[in-house]
Design an enzyme around this catalytic site. Structure first.
Site: not given
Ligand code: AMP
Length: 271
Positions: A26, A30, A33, A57, A144-145, A147, A180-181
């Site tokens: 999304m 970082h 990703h 979502q 990623g684990e 989530d 990271l998020s």
């Molecule tokens: P998002 O952009 O937050 O929807 O995340 C996209 C993908 O990146 C998802 O599969 C997440 O689980 C993964 N992800 C987000 N943060 C991390 C992290 N700190 N370490 C590994 N994978 C991550």
């Protein structure tokens, strides 16, 4: 790195390839990703990243409005790492035919953790992942684990319906061990310090889980302590089995799951 702005250009560009790794995101790119992208690079001939903030979502309108979005910055980061073949930037109409609610239902036994506290969230996640998989048709999807429940539900749905494999990737943390998020971009430095201290405390809590009969009571008291000490609202603090996400009475193959609010920003982690 070719940018695909719609499905027609995606279909045309991906047609020649049959070893595609896909990283759905999304945005708010970082190092977490980027670790998924690196893994795709190793295991697949072509790598495609999508950036789509999926409105379906978000169970809370304010959360959607404040979600960090900066497509120019994201594209700059992605271009620099030189590991990506395609970036897919779909519009709502590329993913959905209508604005109706998802037809995908979460079974009662899976209505736990975030599914319990964010009603409709995973229905939206599963719908977007189902549609993205149909459109991109990748051999592998990297998730990623961090989530963990999302990874668990998406893997269960997609691997039953499609030939796509969902590959789980380790959580990447900052130097203070905060996961990271993209949501961390919404936090002040002082909040990130609090998140780091919460993580330290969680490590101690996990270490101190010993007597299987007392785990629930122990975690209940630790939840109270965390709430009071850090002035945070905690949705859940639970030890669950990695394989089926059932409440666990042993640390073996189990993870400690937490969701909490720091200054109105909802953070999740598991360890
Ligand atoms: P998002 O952009 O937050 O929807 O995340 C996209 C993908 O990146 C998802 O599969 C997440 O689980 C993964 N992800 C987000 N943060 C991390 C992290 N700190 N370490 C590994 N994978 C991550």
């Amino acid at each position: 790195m070719k940018i695909l702005f719609n499905n027609a250009s995606l279909f045309k560009s991906l047609r020649p390839f049959n070893d595609i790794g896909f990283i759905p995101t999304m945005g708010g790119i970082h190092q977490g990703h980027l670790s998924l992208i690196k893994k795709s690079n190793k295991l697949c001939k072509k790598t495609i990243v999508s950036i789509f903030v999926n409105p379906k979502q978000f169970n809370n309108k304010k959360d959607l409005e404040s979600y960090p979005q900066n497509i120019k910055k994201d594209l700059n980061i992605l271009k620099k790492i030189k590991k990506i073949d395609f970036v897919y930037l779909p519009k709502f109409k590329d993913i959905y035919k209508d604005k109706q609610k998802s037809k995908i239902k979460i079974p009662k036994k899976d209505q736990i953790l975030c599914a319990k506290f964010r009603k409709g969230h995973f229905e939206g996640v599963l719908e977007v992942m189902n549609n993205l998989t149909k459109i991109v048709n990748p051999q592998k999807i990297f998730m990623g684990e961090k989530d963990f429940q999302q990874l668990y539900l998406v893997k269960k749905l997609l691997e039953k319906k499609y030939e796509t494999k969902v590959i789980s990737c380790k959580t990447i943390r900052d130097k203070n061990k905060v996961a990271l998020s993209s949501r961390n971009f919404l936090l002040k430095k002082s909040d990130l310090n609090i998140a780091a201290n919460i993580y330290k405390k969680l490590e101690k809590i996990k270490k101190n889980i010993k007597n299987p009969k007392n785990i629930l009571t122990f975690l209940k008291s630790q939840k109270k302590e965390l709430t009071n000490n850090f002035k945070i609202k905690i949705d859940y603090l639970e030890l669950r089995d990695e394989k089926n996400l059932k409440i666990s009475s042993t640390k073996k193959n189990s993870r400690l799951f937490i969701a909490y609010y720091l200054n109105n920003v909802r953070l999740i982690d598991n360890l």
